[in-house]
Design an enzyme around this catalytic site. Structure first.
Site, PDB file in Angstrom:
ATOM      1  N   GLY A  11       0.839  -1.206   0.000  1.00 57.86           N
ATOM      2  CA  GLY A  11       0.000   0.000   0.000  1.00 57.86           C
ATOM      3  C   GLY A  11       0.870   1.251   0.000  1.00 57.86           C
ATOM      4  N   ARG A  72       0.996  -5.244  -5.271  1.00 54.13           N
ATOM      5  CA  ARG A  72       1.198  -6.449  -4.465  1.00 54.13           C
ATOM      6  C   ARG A  72       1.453  -7.573  -5.468  1.00 54.13           C
ATOM      7  NH1 ARG A  72      -3.123  -3.854  -0.939  1.00 54.13           N
ATOM      8  NH2 ARG A  72      -1.890  -3.098   0.795  1.00 54.13           N
ATOM      9  N   ASP A 103       5.023  -4.643   6.049  1.00 54.60           N
ATOM     10  CA  ASP A 103       5.342  -5.968   6.541  1.00 54.60           C
ATOM     11  C   ASP A 103       5.574  -7.004   5.424  1.00 54.60           C
ATOM     12  OD1 ASP A 103       5.552  -7.498   8.785  1.00 54.60           O
ATOM     13  OD2 ASP A 103       3.513  -8.296   8.535  1.00 54.60           O
ATOM     14  N   THR A 125       4.361   2.709   5.584  1.00 53.78           N
ATOM     15  CA  THR A 125       2.949   2.309   5.640  1.00 53.78           C
ATOM     16  C   THR A 125       2.219   3.228   6.601  1.00 53.78           C
ATOM     17  OG1 THR A 125       1.383   0.644   6.474  1.00 53.78           O
ATOM     18  CG2 THR A 125       3.620   0.476   7.305  1.00 53.78           C
ATOM     19  N   ASP A 127      -0.053   2.357   8.481  1.00 55.93           N
ATOM     20  CA  ASP A 127      -0.567   1.580   9.624  1.00 55.93           C
ATOM     21  C   ASP A 127       0.323   1.648  10.873  1.00 55.93           C
ATOM     22  OD1 ASP A 127      -2.563   0.788   7.870  1.00 55.93           O
ATOM     23  OD2 ASP A 127      -1.557  -1.088   7.336  1.00 55.93           O
ATOM     24  N   ASP A 129       2.533  -0.400  11.725  1.00 59.10           N
ATOM     25  CA  ASP A 129       2.435  -1.738  12.330  1.00 59.10           C
ATOM     26  C   ASP A 129       3.695  -2.587  12.152  1.00 59.10           C
ATOM     27  OD1 ASP A 129       2.233  -2.050   9.612  1.00 59.10           O
ATOM     28  OD2 ASP A 129       0.550  -3.450   9.666  1.00 59.10           O
ATOM     29  N   ARG A 171      -5.330  -1.697   9.273  1.00 61.96           N
ATOM     30  CA  ARG A 171      -5.309  -3.164   9.142  1.00 61.96           C
ATOM     31  C   ARG A 171      -5.522  -3.789  10.516  1.00 61.96           C
ATOM     32  NH1 ARG A 171      -3.752  -5.808   4.490  1.00 61.96           N
ATOM     33  NH2 ARG A 171      -2.669  -4.007   3.688  1.00 61.96           N
TER      34      ARG A 171
HETATM   35  O1  F6P Z   1      -1.779  -1.101   4.723  1.00 63.19           O
HETATM   36  C1  F6P Z   1      -2.388   0.092   4.366  1.00 63.19           C
HETATM   37  C2  F6P Z   1      -3.881  -0.095   4.222  1.00 63.19           C
HETATM   38  O2  F6P Z   1      -4.436   1.140   3.814  1.00 63.19           O
HETATM   39  C3  F6P Z   1      -4.596  -0.623   5.459  1.00 63.19           C
HETATM   40  O3  F6P Z   1      -4.795   0.367   6.430  1.00 63.19           O
HETATM   41  C4  F6P Z   1      -5.853  -1.152   4.851  1.00 63.19           C
HETATM   42  O4  F6P Z   1      -6.417  -2.186   5.645  1.00 63.19           O
HETATM   43  C5  F6P Z   1      -5.381  -1.710   3.518  1.00 63.19           C
HETATM   44  O5  F6P Z   1      -4.153  -1.061   3.228  1.00 63.19           O
HETATM   45  C6  F6P Z   1      -6.330  -1.489   2.375  1.00 63.19           C
HETATM   46  O6  F6P Z   1      -5.781  -2.142   1.275  1.00 63.19           O
HETATM   47  P1  F6P Z   1      -6.254  -1.881  -0.233  1.00 63.19           P
HETATM   48  O7  F6P Z   1      -5.708  -0.549  -0.648  1.00 63.19           O
HETATM   49  O8  F6P Z   1      -5.643  -2.998  -0.985  1.00 63.19           O
HETATM   50  O9  F6P Z   1      -7.749  -1.874  -0.212  1.00 63.19           O
END
Ligand code: F6P
Length: 319
Positions: A11, A72, A103, A125, A127, A129, A171
């Site tokens: 992300g 990804r 991560d 990120t 998050d 995390d 997340r």
């Molecule tokens: O890891 C960053 C994040 O924005 C999280 O907070 C969220 O759960 C996820 O990515 C959303 O992913 P996507 O952009 O693939 O919907």
């Protein structure tokens, strides 16, 4: 070492561009040629590389997203995919890689270094995390975006004397909710790392109503569950006018804060220094305001925890 490469993966997060700029500029400062890899590990497998000049990273320090694009990549999870990536790196005579991401991206970098290719991670990120570092690039900006949004919601909450539930990203981590909750003086903050009782939340709301408070804000981290469902339960139990806002991807974009730009700059420079020092298996971290390198293994052996002292503090302040 003559050539290194940099990619962004997973992300996107505000400040990733500032980190790319720092890797490129400090690489050139040390006499290296720096390649950008486009679309994360996909670009690594496909050989989507471009030499980055000093000028090519001009005017990006303030921009959200990532000029290298991000993705990804399933194929990189396989040994075959990683071997293809290493072949591309050899083809371009690249001797070290900087991976800016979260991560999952670091697990990829770790596998690459286990196969013998030097890789250094920079935590990027929203998050926050990643274990081993106090902060990740993008987190501060995301929290600031969240509080800007909630400040607006408060105006309407106050005018209409409503209860608002705001669901934020993160997340499985509650950091965004926690920091935004303290910064907003929220009535309740729901995070995955701390159990909650709906009855206690409602008692808290009732107490603030008795103090004649005109609005209430409850912040729910997405890792706890659906803000919509929690809002519905509060509405049913209290009968009060309740609204729910799910902030979503608005939290991932925008110009990085000064904190994130400075953090990204420091981390980018450190990543290049680590590669030049012969390190091959480390992530950059910030600990007690010092930017350091720590082994991937050491980071992965820990479990991320938000600053739970803030959680206790929020409870005192929203008595
Ligand atoms: O890891 C960053 C994040 O924005 C999280 O907070 C969220 O759960 C996820 O990515 C959303 O992913 P996507 O952009 O693939 O919907």
């Amino acid at each position: 070492m003559k050539r290194i490469a940099v990619l962004t993966s997973g992300g996107d997060a505000p400040g990733m561009n500032a980190a790319v700029r720092a890797v490129v500029r400090s690489g050139h400062y040390h006499g290296l040629e720096v390649f950008g890899v486009y679309r994360g590990y996909n670009g690594l497998i496909q050989g989507d590389f471009k030499s980055l000049t000093l000028g090519s990273v001009g005017d990006i320090i303030h921009r959200g997203g990532t000029i290298l694009h991000s993705a990804r990549c399933e194929e990189f999870r396989t040994e075959e995919g990683r071997q293809k990536a290493i072949q591309q790196l050899h083809k371009f005579q690249i001797e070290g890689l900087v991976v800016i991401g979260g991560d999952g991206s670091f697990r990829g970098a770790k596998k690459l270094s286990a196969s013998g290719f030097p890789a250094i991670g920079i935590p990027g990120t929203i998050d926050n995390d990643i274990p081993g570092t106090d902060f990740t690039i993008g987190f501060d900006t995301a929290v600031n975006t969240v509080i800007e949004c909630i400040d607006r919601i408060r105006d309407t909450a106050s005018s209409h004397e409503r209860t608002y539930v705001v669901e934020v990203m993160g997340r499985d981590a509650g950091d965004i909710a926690l920091w935004a909750g303290v910064a907003e003086g929220a009535e309740s903050i729901l995070i995955p790392e701390a159990p909650y009782e709906l009855s206690e939340i409602i008692e808290r709301l009732e107490r603030s109503r008795h103090r004649d408070k005109k609005h209430s804000i409850i912040i729910v981290a997405e890792g706890v569950g659906s803000g919509v469902e929690i809002g519905e339960q509060i509405k049913q139990r209290t009968g009060w006018e309740t609204r729910v806002t799910v902030l979503g991807h608005i939290q991932r974009g925008g110009s990085p804060t000064a904190f994130d730009r400075v953090l990204a700059s420091r981390m980018g420079v450190k990543a290049v220094e680590l590669l030049l020092a012969g390190e091959r298996d480390k992530m950059v971290a910030i600990k007690d305001n010092e930017v350091i390198g720590i082994d991937f293994d050491e980071a992965f052996s820990q479990k991320h925890q938000p600053n739970l002292a803030l959680y206790d503090l929020a409870k005192i302040l929203s008595i």
